[in-house]
Design a protein around this motif. Sequence first.
Motif, PDB file in Angstrom:
ATOM      1  N   GLU A   1       0.830  -1.216   0.000  1.00 36.53           N
ATOM      2  CA  GLU A   1       0.000   0.000   0.000  1.00 36.53           C
ATOM      3  C   GLU A   1       0.859   1.259   0.000  1.00 36.53           C
ATOM      4  OE1 GLU A   1      -2.637  -0.410   3.305  1.00 36.53           O
ATOM      5  OE2 GLU A   1      -3.740  -2.090   2.410  1.00 36.53           O
ATOM      6  N   LEU A   2       1.994   1.212   0.692  1.00 35.53           N
ATOM      7  CA  LEU A   2       2.895   2.374   0.684  1.00 35.53           C
ATOM      8  C   LEU A   2       3.498   2.572  -0.700  1.00 35.53           C
ATOM      9  CD1 LEU A   2       4.263   4.564   2.530  1.00 35.53           C
ATOM     10  CD2 LEU A   2       6.216   3.014   2.601  1.00 35.53           C
ATOM     11  N   LEU A   3       3.903   1.483  -1.333  1.00 35.03           N
ATOM     12  CA  LEU A   3       4.509   1.575  -2.670  1.00 35.03           C
ATOM     13  C   LEU A   3       3.541   2.162  -3.689  1.00 35.03           C
ATOM     14  CD1 LEU A   3       6.482  -1.782  -2.705  1.00 35.03           C
ATOM     15  CD2 LEU A   3       7.471   0.472  -3.121  1.00 35.03           C
ATOM     16  N   GLU A   4       2.256   1.967  -3.469  1.00 37.88           N
ATOM     17  CA  GLU A   4       1.255   2.479  -4.413  1.00 37.88           C
ATOM     18  C   GLU A   4       1.178   4.005  -4.421  1.00 37.88           C
ATOM     19  OE1 GLU A   4      -1.921  -1.161  -4.918  1.00 37.88           O
ATOM     20  OE2 GLU A   4      -2.109   0.105  -3.140  1.00 37.88           O
ATOM     21  N   PHE A   5       1.794   4.651  -3.427  1.00 35.80           N
ATOM     22  CA  PHE A   5       1.883   6.117  -3.452  1.00 35.80           C
ATOM     23  C   PHE A   5       2.893   6.584  -4.498  1.00 35.80           C
ATOM     24  CE2 PHE A   5      -0.076   5.695   0.700  1.00 35.80           C
ATOM     25  CZ  PHE A   5      -0.827   6.847   0.836  1.00 35.80           C
ATOM     26  N   PHE A   6       3.817   5.693  -4.900  1.00 33.54           N
ATOM     27  CA  PHE A   6       4.926   6.089  -5.775  1.00 33.54           C
ATOM     28  C   PHE A   6       4.968   5.371  -7.130  1.00 33.54           C
ATOM     29  CE2 PHE A   6       6.351   6.527  -1.341  1.00 33.54           C
ATOM     30  CZ  PHE A   6       6.741   7.857  -1.325  1.00 33.54           C
ATOM     31  N   VAL A   7       4.426   4.164  -7.183  1.00 36.56           N
ATOM     32  CA  VAL A   7       4.608   3.294  -8.353  1.00 36.56           C
ATOM     33  C   VAL A   7       3.420   3.409  -9.311  1.00 36.56           C
ATOM     34  CG1 VAL A   7       4.820   0.878  -9.079  1.00 36.56           C
ATOM     35  CG2 VAL A   7       6.041   1.691  -7.043  1.00 36.56           C
ATOM     36  N   PRO A   8       3.670   3.511 -10.638  1.00 37.69           N
ATOM     37  CA  PRO A   8       2.576   3.633 -11.621  1.00 37.69           C
ATOM     38  C   PRO A   8       1.578   2.478 -11.534  1.00 37.69           C
ATOM     39  CG  PRO A   8       4.694   4.072 -12.659  1.00 37.69           C
ATOM     40  CD  PRO A   8       4.997   3.569 -11.281  1.00 37.69           C
ATOM     41  N   LYS A   9       0.323   2.774 -11.799  1.00 38.16           N
ATOM     42  CA  LYS A   9      -0.734   1.767 -11.771  1.00 38.16           C
ATOM     43  C   LYS A   9      -0.424   0.653 -12.770  1.00 38.16           C
ATOM     44  CE  LYS A   9      -5.762   1.281 -12.168  1.00 38.16           C
ATOM     45  NZ  LYS A   9      -7.039   1.987 -12.436  1.00 38.16           N
ATOM     46  N   GLY A  10      -0.640  -0.589 -12.337  1.00 37.05           N
ATOM     47  CA  GLY A  10      -0.413  -1.731 -13.209  1.00 37.05           C
ATOM     48  C   GLY A  10       0.999  -2.281 -13.171  1.00 37.05           C
ATOM     49  N   GLU A  11       1.903  -1.615 -12.457  1.00 37.92           N
ATOM     50  CA  GLU A  11       3.304  -2.047 -12.393  1.00 37.92           C
ATOM     51  C   GLU A  11       3.446  -3.196 -11.389  1.00 37.92           C
ATOM     52  OE1 GLU A  11       6.648  -1.736 -14.159  1.00 37.92           O
ATOM     53  OE2 GLU A  11       5.966   0.342 -14.021  1.00 37.92           O
ATOM     54  N   LEU A  12       4.254  -4.211 -11.757  1.00 42.00           N
ATOM     55  CA  LEU A  12       4.539  -5.305 -10.827  1.00 42.00           C
ATOM     56  C   LEU A  12       5.354  -4.759  -9.649  1.00 42.00           C
ATOM     57  CD1 LEU A  12       4.568  -8.379 -10.148  1.00 42.00           C
ATOM     58  CD2 LEU A  12       6.738  -8.505 -11.403  1.00 42.00           C
ATOM     59  N   ILE A  13       4.862  -5.001  -8.437  1.00 40.03           N
ATOM     60  CA  ILE A  13       5.539  -4.524  -7.228  1.00 40.03           C
ATOM     61  C   ILE A  13       6.458  -5.612  -6.665  1.00 40.03           C
ATOM     62  CG2 ILE A  13       5.145  -3.912  -4.803  1.00 40.03           C
ATOM     63  CD1 ILE A  13       2.775  -2.266  -5.684  1.00 40.03           C
ATOM     64  N   LEU A  14       5.942  -6.818  -6.552  1.00 40.62           N
ATOM     65  CA  LEU A  14       6.744  -7.951  -6.108  1.00 40.62           C
ATOM     66  C   LEU A  14       5.975  -9.230  -6.355  1.00 40.62           C
ATOM     67  CD1 LEU A  14       6.670  -8.781  -2.346  1.00 40.62           C
ATOM     68  CD2 LEU A  14       5.188  -7.005  -3.227  1.00 40.62           C
ATOM     69  N   PHE A  15       6.642 -10.372  -6.199  1.00 39.74           N
ATOM     70  CA  PHE A  15       5.945 -11.652  -6.246  1.00 39.74           C
ATOM     71  C   PHE A  15       6.524 -12.560  -5.179  1.00 39.74           C
ATOM     72  CE2 PHE A  15       9.358 -11.787  -9.354  1.00 39.74           C
ATOM     73  CZ  PHE A  15       9.944 -13.034  -9.200  1.00 39.74           C
ATOM     74  N   THR A  16       5.717 -13.533  -4.744  1.00 39.31           N
ATOM     75  CA  THR A  16       6.136 -14.450  -3.687  1.00 39.31           C
ATOM     76  C   THR A  16       6.069 -15.881  -4.203  1.00 39.31           C
ATOM     77  OG1 THR A  16       3.892 -14.640  -2.784  1.00 39.31           O
ATOM     78  CG2 THR A  16       5.294 -12.918  -1.870  1.00 39.31           C
ATOM     79  N   LYS A  17       6.963 -16.722  -3.673  1.00 38.14           N
ATOM     80  CA  LYS A  17       6.975 -18.147  -4.036  1.00 38.14           C
ATOM     81  C   LYS A  17       7.300 -18.983  -2.805  1.00 38.14           C
ATOM     82  CE  LYS A  17      10.004 -17.975  -7.454  1.00 38.14           C
ATOM     83  NZ  LYS A  17      10.848 -18.386  -8.611  1.00 38.14           N
ATOM     84  N   GLY A  18       6.520 -20.052  -2.622  1.00 33.72           N
ATOM     85  CA  GLY A  18       6.778 -21.011  -1.556  1.00 33.72           C
ATOM     86  C   GLY A  18       6.433 -22.401  -2.042  1.00 33.72           C
ATOM     87  N   ARG A  19       6.222 -23.339  -1.122  1.00 33.82           N
ATOM     88  CA  ARG A  19       5.908 -24.715  -1.525  1.00 33.82           C
ATOM     89  C   ARG A  19       4.464 -24.874  -1.958  1.00 33.82           C
ATOM     90  NH1 ARG A  19       7.158 -28.221   3.379  1.00 33.82           N
ATOM     91  NH2 ARG A  19       6.557 -29.935   2.015  1.00 33.82           N
TER      92      ARG A  19
END
Length: 546
Positions: free
Chosen positions: A243-261
Motif C-alpha cells: 500500500e505504501l509503494l502504491e503512493f509512488f509506483v505507476p498503476k499496473g506495475e509489478l511490485i513484487l511476487f512471492t513463491k513457496g511450496r
Amino acid sequence: MRRTYIYLILIFSFVTGFILIQNDEYFEIMRSIELFGSTYKEIVSNYVDDVSPKNLMKRGINGMLEGLDPFSNFFDETEKGEIDLLTTGKYGGIGILIDSKGGELVVMEVMPGYAAQRQGIKVGDIILSIDDEEVTPQNINKLTFKVRGQPGSEVKLKIKRPGENKILEFHLIREEIKVQNVSLANFVDEGNGIYYIKLDRFSKRVSEEFFEKIKEAKSSGNLKGVILDLRSNPGGLLQAAIELLEFFVPKGELILFTKGRSEESKQEFYSRTTPQLGDVPLAVLIDENSASASEIVAGTIQDLDRGVIVGAKSFGKGLVQTVIPLPYGASLKLTTARYYTPSGRCIQKLDYLNQIDDVIKTKSDSTKVFFTKNKRKVYGDGGVTPDTIVKHNGKPEVLTELLNKGMFFKFVSEEILPDKNFDVNEIDRNQLIMRFIQYLEKVKFNYEPSYKKGLKELIKQIENNGNQKKLLNALKELNDQTDLNLKSEVLSHEEAVYSYLVGEIANQLKNSDLQMKALKQFDEDVKVAISLLSNKNLYNKILSIK
C-alpha cells in the motif's frame, strides 16, 4: 498394441510411485506425532519432579521452530497482544514506551490521551517493579513486555522519579493503544521543497497515516521531493508495504511476487491505483537494521528506478510469514514464502541455514546479476545495497559509553525538561555542553577507556610473572600519567556530543522544527539525500533517466 501397453505400465508406475511417496510422507507425519505425544505424556506423568504440561509443550514447539528459521514463532493465548500488534496495529497497554538504559527500565515516551499520561507518569521515570516483580538485569527484557495485556486489566508500577526520594506507585487500567507508524514528518529543507517522513514500522494503518502527512505536505504547494526514512525499521505487514509503494509506483506495475511450496504462496502483486506522488523525486534511507517490509519498499523502488536508495546495506530478510490460528487461542507465525522484487531477486541472507540440518538449502542469488527497469545492475546479495552508500565514522568509545548508559536521555529528562528558563530557540552550544559535563560529574559517570583496561591487565600479568621490574615500573608510571579527564574527553568530541544533545532535546520535547534542524545539520544520510534531490541532473544520472 505393445506400445500402448508400455505406456499404461509407465503411467501406472508413476501414479503408484507418487501415491507411495505421498503415503510415506503421511506415515512419517503420523509416526512423528505419535512419538512426540507418547514422549510428552511419559515426561508429564512419570518424570521425577513435577513438570508444567503447558511450559513443556511450549518448549517442544519452540524447539521445532528453532530448527527452521529465526522468524517462525509460536504464541500462546497469553501472548495475543503480540499478534494483535502485528496484524491490527493495536495492543492493550497504558500508553508508554519503555527501554533499558544503563541497566534501568526507563520511560522513553508518554503517549498523549492514555492512562499513563492521565495519571502523571513522566518521561525519564525509572520503573522499579511491574505487578510486584522487581526489575533486574536478568529479567529486564522480559518485563519490557509485561506492561502490555488485555484491555480492561490492571497493571501496578512502582516508579522512582529522578530528583525525588519517594517511591511512586501507580495502578493503571490497560486500554487499546493504536500504534503510530509515522513518528516524524515535516519539511526538512523548505527552500528546496524537500519533505522528510520517518516510518518506524509497517502495521495495518501505514497508508492512512502516510496519506495524512502527504496531504499536509501537498497543501503547502511546495512539495518538490520526499525523503522516506526506513532506517531501523524492522518491517511488518506485507500488505502495508504494498500500500505504501502504491503512493509512488505507476498503476499496473509489478511490485513484487512471492513463491513457496504451496500454490497459495505463489502470488504476484501489482499497483492498483494511480500514485499520488508518481512524479515527485524520492530518496529512501536504509541501514543495516532496515528489514523485511522496509526492504520490499527499498528493493522495489530501486528495481523500478523510482527513487535513489541512500545509506547502508539493509538487513537481508526476504521471507514472508503467515499468521495461522491454532486451537485454544494460540497462533503460529510461520515462514511460508520468499518474496522477490520486480527484477526477480530475493534479498534473503541464507546465514540462518548454516547450522540447521532440517531444511534443504536453497541456492543464493548473491552472485547473480539482475537489472532494473533502466538496465542498471543490482544483486540479490543478502540485503538491498544503496545506490549511494554513506560511510559513517565509528563512534568514539566515550560516546558509545554515554549512549549505552543513557546519559544524553537522562540529562535532558532530568535537567533540561524541568528547566522553565531553557529556550530551545536560542541554544548556547558551549553552555549546553558545559552543563552536560557538570551533570556527568554530579551523577559520577564512570568510564574507563579500553587502553586503560589493557594497560591494567598488562600490569597485572607482569606482576603475576614476578620479573621485568623495570618494565613494570614504567607501565605503572604510564598508567598514572593517563588518568582520565572527563571534561577533555567530552570536549574532544564536541561536535558529536552537541548533535546528540540537540537531537535528544528535540525528540523529548517533540519539537518538529528543532528535529528537522538537527537532521539537516548533523545527519549525514539526510544531508546526502537533500543534495541528490536538489540536483536534478545528478538524480537522473544515478537512476539512468534520459
